[in-house]
Design an enzyme around this catalytic site. Sequence first.
Site, PDB file in Angstrom:
ATOM      1  CG  ASN A 288      -7.731   0.385   3.421  1.00 26.04           C
ATOM      2  OD1 ASN A 288      -8.622  -0.402   3.113  1.00 26.04           O
ATOM      3  ND2 ASN A 288      -6.487  -0.009   3.615  1.00 26.04           N
TER       4      ASN A 288
ATOM      5  CB  THR B 203      -0.921  -0.019   1.233  1.00 24.83           C
ATOM      6  OG1 THR B 203      -1.712  -1.197   1.142  1.00 24.83           O
ATOM      7  CG2 THR B 203      -1.819   1.205   1.274  1.00 24.83           C
TER       8      THR B 203
ATOM      9  CE  LYS C 293      -9.205  -8.681  10.947  1.00 28.38           C
ATOM     10  NZ  LYS C 293      -9.759  -8.463   9.636  1.00 28.38           N
TER      11      LYS C 293
ATOM     12  CB  CYS D   2      -4.812  -1.507   6.785  1.00 22.17           C
ATOM     13  SG  CYS D   2      -3.818  -2.861   6.189  1.00 22.17           S
TER      14      CYS D   2
ATOM     15  CB  ALA E 157     -21.014   1.507  17.417  1.00 21.56           C
TER      16      ALA E 157
ATOM     17  CG  LEU F 183      -4.874  -9.606   1.965  1.00 21.86           C
ATOM     18  CD1 LEU F 183      -4.516  -9.597   3.434  1.00 21.86           C
ATOM     19  CD2 LEU F 183      -4.094 -10.710   1.265  1.00 21.86           C
TER      20      LEU F 183
HETATM   21  C1  UDX Z   1      -8.484  -3.690   6.311  1.00 26.56           C
HETATM   22  C2  UDX Z   1      -9.380  -3.702   5.071  1.00 26.56           C
HETATM   23  O1  UDX Z   1     -10.662  -4.242   5.394  1.00 26.56           O
HETATM   24  C3  UDX Z   1      -8.729  -4.480   3.941  1.00 26.56           C
HETATM   25  O2  UDX Z   1      -9.516  -4.381   2.768  1.00 26.56           O
HETATM   26  C4  UDX Z   1      -7.341  -3.899   3.690  1.00 26.56           C
HETATM   27  O3  UDX Z   1      -6.667  -4.637   2.690  1.00 26.56           O
HETATM   28  C5  UDX Z   1      -6.506  -3.892   4.967  1.00 26.56           C
HETATM   29  O4  UDX Z   1      -7.210  -3.184   5.989  1.00 26.56           O
HETATM   30  P1  UDX Z   1      -7.957  -5.397   8.333  1.00 26.56           P
HETATM   31  O5  UDX Z   1      -7.134  -4.269   8.920  1.00 26.56           O
HETATM   32  O6  UDX Z   1      -7.366  -6.753   8.265  1.00 26.56           O
HETATM   33  O7  UDX Z   1      -8.387  -5.030   6.819  1.00 26.56           O
HETATM   34  O8  UDX Z   1      -9.286  -5.509   9.201  1.00 26.56           O
HETATM   35  P2  UDX Z   1     -10.821  -5.084   9.111  1.00 26.56           P
HETATM   36  O9  UDX Z   1     -11.640  -6.291   9.265  1.00 26.56           O
HETATM   37  O10 UDX Z   1     -11.096  -4.233   7.957  1.00 26.56           O
HETATM   38  O11 UDX Z   1     -10.958  -4.226  10.451  1.00 26.56           O
HETATM   39  C6  UDX Z   1     -10.167  -3.070  10.683  1.00 26.56           C
HETATM   40  C7  UDX Z   1     -10.519  -2.419  12.015  1.00 26.56           C
HETATM   41  O12 UDX Z   1     -11.815  -1.831  11.975  1.00 26.56           O
HETATM   42  C8  UDX Z   1     -10.551  -3.390  13.203  1.00 26.56           C
HETATM   43  O13 UDX Z   1      -9.931  -2.755  14.296  1.00 26.56           O
HETATM   44  C9  UDX Z   1     -12.024  -3.609  13.477  1.00 26.56           C
HETATM   45  O14 UDX Z   1     -12.286  -3.912  14.812  1.00 26.56           O
HETATM   46  C10 UDX Z   1     -12.580  -2.249  13.097  1.00 26.56           C
HETATM   47  N1  UDX Z   1     -14.003  -2.302  12.688  1.00 26.56           N
HETATM   48  C11 UDX Z   1     -14.372  -2.938  11.538  1.00 26.56           C
HETATM   49  C12 UDX Z   1     -14.965  -1.660  13.463  1.00 26.56           C
HETATM   50  O15 UDX Z   1     -14.657  -1.063  14.510  1.00 26.56           O
HETATM   51  N2  UDX Z   1     -16.273  -1.682  13.054  1.00 26.56           N
HETATM   52  C13 UDX Z   1     -16.667  -2.300  11.912  1.00 26.56           C
HETATM   53  O16 UDX Z   1     -17.851  -2.269  11.603  1.00 26.56           O
HETATM   54  C14 UDX Z   1     -15.687  -2.959  11.134  1.00 26.56           C
END
Ligand code: UDX
Length: 430
Positions: A208, A121, A320, A260, A252, A153
């Site tokens: 993102n 990225t 997560k 990321c 929330a 991903l």
């Molecule tokens: C993210 C993007 O989804 C992905 O497309 C990109 O390539 C890399 O960054 P990732 O960081 O693995 O992926 O996790 P993701 O499932 O997207 O969650 C990111 C953060 O957002 C986590 O801390 C999660 O707890 C938070 N989140 C996600 C929320 O607080 N609420 C939501 O509804 C969704």
Amino acid sequence: MNVCVVGTGYVGLVTGAVFADLGNTVICVDADKKKIEGLRRGKMPIYEPGLEEMVTRNAAEGRLHFTTDLRGGVKQSKVIFIAVGTPPKDSGETDLSQVRAVAQEIATAIDSYKIVVNKSTVPVGTGDLVRSIIEANRRVNVDFDVVSNPEFLREGSAIADSLQPDRIVIGAPDRTVAMALLELYAPLEVPMLVTDVQSAEMIKYASNAFLATKISFINMVANVCEKAGANIADVAKGMGYDKRIGREFLNAGLGFGGSCFPKDTISLVHVARKFKEDPGLLEAVLEVNADRVPRLLRRIEGAVRPMKGKTIAVLGLAFKPDTDDLRDAKSLEIIRALMAKGAKIRAYDPIAMELCKRILPKVTYCRSAYEATKGADAAVLVTEWREFRQLDLERLGQGMKRPVLIDGRNVYDPKKARDAGFEYLSIGRR
Ligand code: UDX
């Protein structure tokens, strides 16, 4: 096709394994000797469901190789993916030193036409940077092209996301170059978009930052719901039925962490500033996110004041579920703040405890949620692991000194938690 992937982090390793699984010959390169030796023995450097099986099988079938020899990997491949780390500098700007170093080494190795693909990225303009580095350092005057092919991903579902992505984005200088890459992805049969290099680079950051905006938006609305007596879960559901909005990424909670969203949003702020455009909207997204933990801490303190000498159970450490990644994990921020106020911490996470022990050695690590909450003055649920959903709440509460449950991810039904005897606090709900 012969493919070389430079960097065996999340993106590189998963990309390499998936391309090998699609029948290509893949050489994965990393400068870290220990990591490469481990991978050759089938030891994964990260926890990712399904990855070990895919790597071991493709390595055994002779399609997936691991080496520290970047030059050798480049010479043997037509397409070279750059998938190295692009961490933030202290200023929040993206540190491109690893990308620059790899581009330099590729330049000295190329001896025939190659397609160099940026999968890391990177801010808009990095494709041009890689192109100029290779041009300036190449030893043999052969042709090459630079393509942007961002990766979308998610940790925890990386294999599935790579095999069934919503889209493949290819930013190429012309159609012929794009076709070579399309060929690699053709077996996936998913929507593919061909753009110029700069647009592909922007698609990744904009995606993102938009998802991060959705999360901060719903968290801000949750703050209002808490005061107004509304229920954020119902609000998100009601909004999500509108196809233009969509239900996803409207949960929330404690805000976004991980490797990321925080860094890409900050980086886009820098990119906007660089072009003298106002990044105010994204700054607000980051501000809302930065206040998630302090806000929760105020609520914990309100429930178990004074903090000094109290024992707090922390359920979930990974940023997560389904990952052991602790980068920008809310758990670390919460634990450090509670300890600074004199609280003792008992923690449990299904897989991230080993890593966490190295970062926070003074925490008492437990074998289950029940053990972690034993004798505690309050429990805070930080990561919504599946196994926490089915906990016997009565049993959990009975083991505690005081049954206070702060649900940072809205996992439990408030009525059920209260019926089980808990003083229950959650996000944006009564
Ligand atoms: C993210 C993007 O989804 C992905 O497309 C990109 O390539 C890399 O960054 P990732 O960081 O693995 O992926 O996790 P993701 O499932 O997207 O969650 C990111 C953060 O957002 C986590 O801390 C999660 O707890 C938070 N989140 C996600 C929320 O607080 N609420 C939501 O509804 C969704």
